[in-house]
Design an enzyme around this catalytic site. Structure first.
Site, PDB file in Angstrom:
ATOM      1  N   GLY A  64      34.097  40.586  42.449  1.00 62.54           N
ATOM      2  CA  GLY A  64      35.153  39.908  43.199  1.00 62.54           C
ATOM      3  C   GLY A  64      36.488  39.921  42.474  1.00 62.54           C
ATOM      4  O   GLY A  64      37.524  39.634  43.066  1.00 62.54           O
ATOM      5  N   GLU A  72      47.640  33.386  44.580  1.00 62.63           N
ATOM      6  CA  GLU A  72      48.123  34.126  43.417  1.00 62.63           C
ATOM      7  C   GLU A  72      48.388  35.575  43.822  1.00 62.63           C
ATOM      8  O   GLU A  72      48.015  36.509  43.104  1.00 62.63           O
ATOM      9  CB  GLU A  72      47.098  34.109  42.281  1.00 62.63           C
ATOM     10  CG  GLU A  72      46.790  32.714  41.767  1.00 62.63           C
ATOM     11  CD  GLU A  72      46.038  32.741  40.432  1.00 62.63           C
ATOM     12  OE1 GLU A  72      46.445  32.024  39.516  1.00 62.63           O
ATOM     13  OE2 GLU A  72      45.049  33.493  40.313  1.00 62.63           O
ATOM     14  N   CYS A 114      44.632  34.058  31.055  1.00 63.32           N
ATOM     15  CA  CYS A 114      44.645  35.512  31.192  1.00 63.32           C
ATOM     16  C   CYS A 114      45.951  36.133  30.709  1.00 63.32           C
ATOM     17  O   CYS A 114      45.971  37.227  30.160  1.00 63.32           O
ATOM     18  CB  CYS A 114      44.392  35.899  32.650  1.00 63.32           C
ATOM     19  SG  CYS A 114      45.407  35.003  33.821  1.00 63.32           S
TER      20      CYS A 114
END
Lengths: 643, 643
Positions: free
Chosen positions: A183, A319, A403
């Site tokens: 995903g 996002e 991230c």
């Protein structure tokens, strides 16, 4: 569009380029000295490192998170790149420790994921859509490849190969295998790297499988949810993901087979990583259908859904992408990782076809939307990169979902790979920065030296410092899209740029020898940029750009009026001045703007009198450098006064 | 600032004015013939009427809602006003039925609330902050007063008196009483109406108690929550209300004692109803401290937080106020009820001091922010009134929280009260509309006839149609703030407007007799309006107004370019044309705008070429009339082209 065989360009290795400039070299040093150690500390303090010991017990805090390996892996990748260009025994030992922890966390069958080993072992591979297992695996693979390339040490590479081998047994079209894919795309591009490093085609095939399977019907994620029968990983946080499954397909680009996709949709980082893999596969297997899909998506992204900064993904809601021309400034999401991902993708597109369209976007993202993500001291980060702020957007040291910081670190630590490409008979310069590159052109070792003050000055000198014997090859130089009147000389003699200019690159094919000097002048005028009329947020506004640098107004430099009140007359000239002591040395722009006099309103909210305007000086700074001084408002798009 | 004694102005009764104009009379008829019956049907179909039978049983759908009485009460109020000006046996009987149901639902102790009688009887008065009990009571009281005034029937008045008497035993400073007040103000103003109708000062004192107690420490709502120990009514829907109690105080204006409040904050309808009561009490008890607080709040609202349409409360987050000058257009909340509430409050301020500042706002809200709330067919309603739309904002027939439709209905059905005020020696005209007014000036019966095509034409003729004998009094006429060069004649002779112009009103004090004619000319130029520079959303933009009417561009009239692409040159004249067949007859504005040619972008998202502009005709319509034809974009604020 894919160049084949001998003529195929490839990037030179990142560690073949040694930056000596005043722009990138200090930043790479900062990443090495500040960001990489700091990010290790953050990984350590937040429990990401210790979690690899697999000694977590129920009830213990913190609970290992499903994302954690990806943060550690990106740190390892950045640290490896740094070791390759700047050996450091201490860092090397630290990297080895973390590699050993990862090796120790690997299960007998090759599986390597802390969360699904100690927290919820029973849920392994049950929520490919949201649990990020294959995503984390992809980052581990990238780390393994980088560590091997940088240090020659095989330990982590062997660990991730075993993991990749395990994954190849679990996922695929064969009976008994799961016909799934991740995903959050990432493993696809990682497997191509693993193939390139090991030469083992199984990894290429596994990547092809994941990419080809994506979006096929029946939709895997929906079957998976039904079979699982229990809520997904983020069912509590994002219930709409389960309530609107069909709508949510686009979020992870699984709404259609990838070759049928024509629009960039969904989560922007996911999209970038997928498109990277598609471009990699197009190149590796010569798949024109994938190349064409990439080209369609590229066109869509860059002509409909990209900020002037190279930021992409305008909405915090997903996002990611929304609708064409929907590029709000203050609420822009423009995640740092997505701009990093765009650099990755542009670089891959450039190696399908050497076209300045790709490099222009790569450069735009790199100098603006990526670089804004990191503070000048290398310790604070924007996750979100708005193009306007009322003063409440600031960089932070770390994020729960961390991230972005290591993504910038790994990009900057391996920046050398973006400067040149080559094949046996061509040497191509994409980016301009002082430094030395050492490469092999056919049988010849060549050393090329660039000297320039880019991005502050467009004068570039490229000298062939070492070349054993005169050699005929094609020296290609990029003429950036922002530059209209480039001047080129070879050993002092003018060369007609327009004669060979093709897709943004000028070619000089001749017999080269040591001591040859190319001089390129890329005049850097202050340029006004206008957005397509369909971009609502920018109508009536202008942005300022000089060279590759997008500018902004920041409140700290413009205190007389709130920024949104300023109007820049169309006739107003703007002066560029290099300020060595400001923001680590930047060119600032200066001129006059107009602003309304609030006194004319006489305390009223509305008036029927045309507002008077008064002049006020303005200063613009590079967008990437904002929010490094006193907090305050910022805007890239400034209203333009037509009179 | 409060005028006392004989000189005190009061509004003439709503039913003393008979509209015969082409603007309001058809709308009042529409409300009578369409809106009131339709809203009864909606109340009936949604269970609001049947719920009054108190036969709900657990498990049965629909569950009576805590708001429901307020919707029925506002319908009753509107229907009563309608009966007063337009007798209707059928409606009268229907009203009587509903009144009988309400009477039947009243408990032996006077309490009257379906939800807390049949659904959760144990929770009576335990959540004043969120459960709307006293709010519903307030609306019932307003209905009872209106019903009595309109029909002379006492049944509902008696019911609400008993309820008010009960409430007076429960709430107050005496030992054993709850020192509470309502989280949604409304009962305070209702109790003043009940006092005025009944002459019973206890109701005035009870209103004073509620207003004075508000915002005193310790904070009642917080004590209440602690004592209750269980979650509040909206704990699931709005958990932040309990999590951030201190912040949430402002939502219902209980953050400070009302006399200390200087800023309009929180939920805008709540604020308006509170300020109405404060102005009422200031007048009734001559409380200057309350009048001063009202004046401060008025200044703050109208110079910092009001849309050009008279819409107020810019955020959907709290259905209310945010920060100064924060007036976004497309995301404007500007609830219809809040604009209605502003009309109510302005009317009360006007009766503290006759000042055109109040009437200008009253008129602005009435013709724009209120009227936009109802469709031309009287059957659909905006809850939210944005000043710009991409095309996805539309009126609906009804709402789960159905406060707005009946609020418009009760305002329009009683519109007559806003036209004139008087005392024994003054007659003041606030609004202009054709129609006849019958009043008593001291001992004299006077009939005044207005003839005008307002708001489309500023020529107004006011004739004294009947007056038994010549009488000296002061005839005051409002000169609207939007009008700069009014011309006035009495019986054909010019009167110098500037000589007596004071606070927006011109005075003609003389001996008047039947047959006297005042002619007032209020030139209606198309006017450009500019917002204070601090209003970000409107910078570089202009709005168009003509007379009291604010205009907008609607996509259906302007198809050549998306609306946001249009720029109106500063020098562009605009023609006003009455179009009898358009939107029930409106003056439209016509001119040329400029728009960029998207072709210049050549498929690119950004360009360094200055966009060319081309002319395109534009048509503007009254804002209130938008979204009555094909759906599409709309905007009030248009970019202005300075060249």
């Amino acid at each position: 569009m894919i160049r084949e065989g001998q003529s195929r360009l490839y990037p030179i290795e990142f560690n073949a380029v040694n930056f000596t400039d005043t722009f990138w070299a200090p930043r790479i040093k900062l990443v090495r000295e500040q960001t990489i150690p700091f990010q290790y500390e953050q990984c350590q303090e937040t429990g990401r490192i210790d979690a690899l010991r697999l000694d977590w017990k129920p009830g213990q805090e913190p609970v290992p998170h499903i994302f954690w390996e990806s943060d550690v892996a990106k740190w390892l990748e950045a640290a490896s790149y740094s070791l390759a260009t700047h050996p450091d025994l201490e860092l090397d030992a630290l990297v080895d420790q973390v590699v050993a922890l990862l090796a120790g966390a690997q299960q007998p069958d090759g599986y390597l994921n802390v969360y699904f080993t100690v927290v919820e072992p029973g849920r392994r591979w049950t929520d490919l859509r949201d649990a990020h297992e294959l995503y984390c695996a992809g980052h581990l693979i990238e780390a393994g490849v980088a560590h091997f390339q940088a240090t020659g040490k095989r330990q982590l590479l062997d660990v991730v190969r075993r993991y990749a081998d395990h994954i190849a047994t679990v996922f695929g079209p064969a009976p008994g295998q799961k016909r799934g894919y991740c995903g959050h795309e990432e493993i696809e591009l990682a497997l191509v790297k693993l193939y390139r490093t090991t030469g083992d085609e199984r990894y290429l095939r596994q990547s092809q499988y994941f990419v080809d399977e994506r979006g096929q019907q029946p939709f895997y994620f929906e079957q998976e949810a039904e079979q699982r029968g229990t809520p997904g990983f983020f069912a509590t946080t994002f219930p709409e993901r389960d309530q609107e499954r069909v709508k949510y397909r686009e979020y992870n680009q699984s709404h259609q087979p990838v070759r049928e996709q024509t629009q960039v949709v969904g989560h922007s980082v996911r999209a970038m990583y997928l498109y990277c893999a598609m471009a990699d596969l197009a190149r590796e297997v010569g798949d024109e259908t994938l190349a064409q899909a990439c080209e369609r998506l590229w066109q869509h992204l860059t002509t409909r859904r990209m900020y002037l900064t190279g930021g992409i993904g305008s909405s915090s809601g997903n996002e990611g992408f929304t609708s064409d021309y929907d590029l709000p400034n203050e609420s822009a999401y423009a995640e740092t990782c997505a701009a990093v991902g765009l650099v990755f993708w542009a670089h891959r597109m450039l190696h399908l076809e050497c076209d300045g369209r790709y490099t222009d976007v790569l450069e735009r993202a790199l100098y603006n939307g990526v670089l804004s993500g990191i503070s000048l001291d290398g310790k604070k980060f924007f996750y979100v990169n708005p193009l306007a702020s009322s003063g409440d957007a600031h960089r932070y040291e770390w994020f729960g979902c961390a991230c972005c910081p290591p993504n910038i670190a790994r990009l900057l630590s391996s920046l050398g790979q973006y400067v040149y490409s080559q094949n046996d008979s061509e040497l191509v310069v994409h980016l301009y920065a002082s430094g030395r590159a050492q490469l092999q052109l056919g049988a010849q070792a060549v050393t090329v030296q660039q000297a320039t003050n880019y991005p502050w000055n467009g004068a570039v000198q490229i000298a062939i410092e070492a070349l054993a014997e005169p050699t005929t090859f094609n020296f290609k130089l990029r003429i950036p899209g922002w530059c209209s009147e480039a001047v080129l000389r070879v050993n002092g003699s003018a060369v007609d740029v327009t004669a060979t200019l093709d897709k943004g690159y000028v070619s000089i094919e001749r017999s080269w020898q040591a001591g040859d000097v190319i001089e390129l002048e890329l005049p850097m005028a202050v340029t006004r940029v206008y957005a397509h009329p369909a971009v609502k947020a920018d109508q009536g506004c202008v942005a300022l750009q000089r060279g590759p640098i997008v500018y902004c107004l920041e409140a700290v430099d413009n205190t007389a009026f709130p920024l949104h009140e300023l109007e820049l007359p169309v006739t107003q000239p703007l002066q560029a001045t290099f300020q060595p002591d400001l923001l680590d040395g930047v060119v600032t722009l200066h001129g006059s703007a107009l602003a309304e006099n609030a006194a004319d309103w006489d305390g009223q909210l509305y008036t029927m009198q045309r507002p008077r305007l008064q002049e006020t000086p303005i200063t613009a700074i590079p967008y990437y450098a904002w929010d490094n001084r006193q907090p305050g408002a910022m805007r890239v798009w400034i209203r333009e006064h037509q009179a």
